[in-house]
Design an enzyme around this catalytic site. Structure first.
Site, PDB file in Angstrom:
ATOM      1  CB  SER A 137      -0.879   0.006   1.256  1.00  0.00           C
ATOM      2  OG  SER A 137      -1.502   1.264   1.448  1.00  0.00           O
ATOM      3  CE1 TYR A 150      -4.017  -2.144   5.113  1.00  0.00           C
ATOM      4  CE2 TYR A 150      -3.537   0.178   4.720  1.00  0.00           C
ATOM      5  CZ  TYR A 150      -3.792  -1.088   4.236  1.00  0.00           C
ATOM      6  OH  TYR A 150      -3.816  -1.320   2.889  1.00  0.00           O
TER       7      TYR A 150
END
Length: 257
Positions: A137, A150
């Protein structure tokens, strides 16, 4: 014999689109996920047992992962590309308000599950001079409020990819970290606990990336000549760029010391 890709987390979003893209190019696919009904539907859509095979298990469970891989029929055992797509984010709050159980779920899925299936498949990938694609990501590189664990898990995925790349460069195995930005998928509904209003607000007017965009990128990486390695790709929608550096400004007087 067609080449074979194993795509984790294929019951929605990126994973579904990646599986479809590979099959469209003549590959066979193994698709994994926890929702058997969705896996069965996807396998049927992709051409049935001749083209696709579903493995239903929770990637956080090492023994279940071992058993699932061991159950593959001979025709699906020679995997050429492992696409580690399974992952999730839970919650958007700051670290001091987050649920510790949600943090652990993200770590177990995004890190432990990914490294487990990678290690279990590595000998076969080396033998076939295959490919590993890990979905990280932009949170791997760019922190943001509420990203906390995350972002930490995706930073691990990126660094693990680079480490694999270093270890496997002499074994003919290619390794790529793909790092998407704002992307529209079920991922956001999971993160917000099914809050459709928050989902709509996030994407409104932004022209976010779509699962097909990520699938196209993954397949492009896989389609390159065997001597070409894409180390990492950071991909955003045109509408997204780097935010200004965050500055907290005091609104009350400093406490006396």
């Amino acid at each position: 014999m067609p080449q074979i890709a194993l795509v984790t987390g294929a019951t929605s979003g990126f994973g579904q689109s990646i599986a479809r893209r590979f099959v469209a190019e003549g590959w066979s696919v193994i698709v994994t996920g926890r929702r058997k009904d969705r896996l069965d539907e996807l396998v049927a859509e992709l051409g049935g047992a001749a083209q696709a095979y579903g493995l239903c298990f929770d990637i956080r469970d090492e023994e279940a992962t071992r058993q699932a891989l061991a159950s593959l029929p001979p025709v699906f055992q020679g995997v050429d590309a492992l696409v580690n797509n399974a992952g999730l984010a839970l919650g958007t709050g700051t670290a001091d308000t987050c649920d510790l159980a949600e943090w652990r779920t993200m770590i177990d899925t995004n890190i432990n599950g990914l490294v487990t299936i990678t290690r279990l498949m590595l000998d076969g990938l080396i033998a076939r001079r295959g490919l590993v694609v890990n979905l990280a990501s932009i949170a791997s590189n760019w922190p943001y409020p509420g990203g906390n664990v995350y972002g930490g898990t995706k930073a691990f995925v990126r660094q693990f990819s680079l480490g694999l790349r270093s270890d496997l460069s002499s074994r003919g195995v290619r390794v790529t970290s793909i790092e998407p930005g704002l992307s529209e998928s079920e991922f956001t509904l999971v993160r917000t606990g099914g809050d459709k209003a928050a989902y709509d607000k996030l994407y409104q007017g932004a022209s976010p990336l779509q699962p097909k965009d990520i699938a196209e990128t993954v397949y492009w990486v896989a389609s390159l000549p065997a001597h070409v390695n894409i180390n990492s790709i950071e991909i955003m929608p045109v509408s997204q760029s780097w935010a200004p550096f965050q500055i907290h400004r005091e609104t009350t007087a400093q406490p006396e010391r």
